[in-house]
Scaffold this motif. Structure first.
Motif, PDB file in Angstrom:
ATOM      1  N   GLU A 108       0.704  45.985-105.791  1.00 48.58           N
ATOM      2  CA  GLU A 108      -0.121  47.096-105.359  1.00 48.58           C
ATOM      3  C   GLU A 108      -1.497  46.989-105.976  1.00 48.58           C
ATOM      4  O   GLU A 108      -1.709  46.243-106.940  1.00 48.58           O
ATOM      5  CB  GLU A 108       0.523  48.429-105.748  1.00 48.58           C
ATOM      6  N   LYS A 109      -2.445  47.733-105.416  1.00 48.34           N
ATOM      7  CA  LYS A 109      -3.786  47.764-105.991  1.00 48.34           C
ATOM      8  C   LYS A 109      -3.760  48.509-107.321  1.00 48.34           C
ATOM      9  O   LYS A 109      -2.914  49.384-107.544  1.00 48.34           O
ATOM     10  CB  LYS A 109      -4.753  48.455-105.024  1.00 48.34           C
ATOM     11  N   GLN A 132       6.236  54.106 -98.513  1.00 48.05           N
ATOM     12  CA  GLN A 132       4.856  53.959 -98.971  1.00 48.05           C
ATOM     13  C   GLN A 132       4.560  52.536 -99.413  1.00 48.05           C
ATOM     14  O   GLN A 132       3.452  52.033 -99.205  1.00 48.05           O
ATOM     15  CB  GLN A 132       4.586  54.928-100.138  1.00 48.05           C
ATOM     16  N   PHE A 135       3.420  50.524 -96.454  1.00 46.15           N
ATOM     17  CA  PHE A 135       2.040  50.817 -96.068  1.00 46.15           C
ATOM     18  C   PHE A 135       1.059  50.173 -97.051  1.00 46.15           C
ATOM     19  O   PHE A 135      -0.002  49.677 -96.646  1.00 46.15           O
ATOM     20  CB  PHE A 135       1.819  52.327 -95.988  1.00 46.15           C
ATOM     21  N   ASP A 136       1.400  50.187 -98.345  1.00 47.11           N
ATOM     22  CA  ASP A 136       0.541  49.562 -99.354  1.00 47.11           C
ATOM     23  C   ASP A 136       0.436  48.055 -99.122  1.00 47.11           C
ATOM     24  O   ASP A 136      -0.653  47.476 -99.212  1.00 47.11           O
ATOM     25  CB  ASP A 136       1.084  49.831-100.755  1.00 47.11           C
ATOM     26  N   GLU A 139      -1.768  47.264 -96.136  1.00 40.58           N
ATOM     27  CA  GLU A 139      -3.193  47.402 -96.457  1.00 40.58           C
ATOM     28  C   GLU A 139      -3.698  46.186 -97.221  1.00 40.58           C
ATOM     29  O   GLU A 139      -4.790  45.668 -96.956  1.00 40.58           O
ATOM     30  CB  GLU A 139      -3.415  48.681 -97.275  1.00 40.58           C
ATOM     31  N   ILE A 140      -2.901  45.708 -98.187  1.00 39.72           N
ATOM     32  CA  ILE A 140      -3.295  44.539 -98.974  1.00 39.72           C
ATOM     33  C   ILE A 140      -3.372  43.294 -98.098  1.00 39.72           C
ATOM     34  O   ILE A 140      -4.313  42.494 -98.201  1.00 39.72           O
ATOM     35  CB  ILE A 140      -2.316  44.337-100.148  1.00 39.72           C
ATOM     36  N   LYS A 142      -3.943  43.159 -94.925  1.00 40.48           N
ATOM     37  CA  LYS A 142      -5.105  43.290 -94.043  1.00 40.48           C
ATOM     38  C   LYS A 142      -6.376  42.911 -94.793  1.00 40.48           C
ATOM     39  O   LYS A 142      -7.244  42.204 -94.267  1.00 40.48           O
ATOM     40  CB  LYS A 142      -5.207  44.730 -93.533  1.00 40.48           C
ATOM     41  N   GLU A 143      -6.462  43.342 -96.028  1.00 43.40           N
ATOM     42  CA  GLU A 143      -7.673  43.057 -96.813  1.00 43.40           C
ATOM     43  C   GLU A 143      -7.755  41.582 -97.199  1.00 43.40           C
ATOM     44  O   GLU A 143      -8.829  40.977 -97.140  1.00 43.40           O
ATOM     45  CB  GLU A 143      -7.691  43.941 -98.064  1.00 43.40           C
TER      46      GLU A 143
END
Length: 268
Positions: A108-109, A132, A135-136, A139-140, A142-143
């Motif tokens: 995770e970030k 969750q 989803f985390d 997002e990672i 995708k980035e």
């Protein structure tokens, strides 16, 4: 005359003939993740025997082994108190002579929004037990896909999820994978993620009880003894076919162990 072509996804060329081992981030070392890791060892040994460079796996989990993990998860009583990721990776490396890595932190970030180190991998496999976290990860991924590098370029995400005696495995691409021209098949360059396809359903299920179990008997009330292992075997067979056959007609499946039914999900 029916001329409808079968929709398929051809494996990214880099996976089929890499210079270096394919990097894999396996997130989650519990009931499913511990068994997926064993399957990845088998895939690695088989690929190497076929002249392939094999896999380089990094296992992420910040949890420690408790007595409730024995039986359902792949741990021994003597490992109680150790980090799950460390115990499993050490076992793999001793058995197969690999140099796979363990991370004792969550994938995770951090508090400053920075990506975890070593978050880039060609294949990401999630075996997490809450919504969750998915989803985390999405997002990672995708980035990291925006930051173009040839090495460890994110290409695939394989997600495992289950309830008491049902579950699913979903294969998705990270971005578009260039497909060859084909007269026989309808080629599909992009496979949607579990978030893209079932995000709303995941949010609805978020209220389910994920309280940790205090004993194996209690854990067995939350999920069947063999749901994790049956998902792991079938899901890793999907991954294996990407390497062995170089293509797939299926992007996953729904699995019901209670009445022994499995419904494949076709590429479309």
């Amino acid at each position: 005359m029916n001329t409808t072509k079968t929709a398929v996804h051809f494996t990214d060329n880099y996976l089929l003939n890499p210079t270096n081992p394919i990097s894999v981030n396996l997130i989650g070392a519990g009931g499913t993740g511990s068994k997926v890791l064993t399957a990845l060892m088998e895939i690695n040994e088989s690929l190497i025997s076929l002249g392939h460079a094999g896999l380089q796996v990094r296992l992420w989990d910040d949890d420690v082994i408790t007595s409730a993990n024995l039986g359902i998860q792949r741990f021994a009583e003597s490992e109680t108190g150790l980090y799950k990721s460390v115990a499993l990776i050490n076992r793999c490396n001793r058995w197969a002579g690999t140099n796979w890595k363990a991370e004792t932190v969550k994938f995770e970030k951090d508090n400053f929004g920075r990506l975890p180190e070593k978050s880039r991998a060609t294949i990401t496999i999630t075996c997490v037990d809450n919504v969750q976290a998915r989803f985390d990860v999405a997002e990672i991924l995708k980035e990291t896909s925006y930051r173009r590098h040839y090495q460890d370029e994110p290409r695939y995400w394989l997600d495992f999820g289950n309830s008491r005696d049902t579950g699913q495995v979903i294969l998705s691409t990270i971005g578009e994978i260039k497909q060859p021209n084909s007269e026989k098949y309808e080629t599909v360059e992009s496979l949607p993620s579990i978030i893209d396809e079932f995000g709303e359903l995941l949010k609805q299920s978020e209220q389910e009880d994920n309280t940790p179990s205090c004993s194996l008997a209690e854990a067995l009330e939350h999920q069947d003894l063999f749901i994790n292992s049956s998902l792991a075997q079938m899901g890793c067979s999907l991954l294996w076919n990407l390497f062995r056959k170089g293509m797939t007609e299926y992007k996953g499946f729904f699995h019901n162990l209670k009445d022994f039914r499995t419904q494949p999900i076709k590429v479309a």
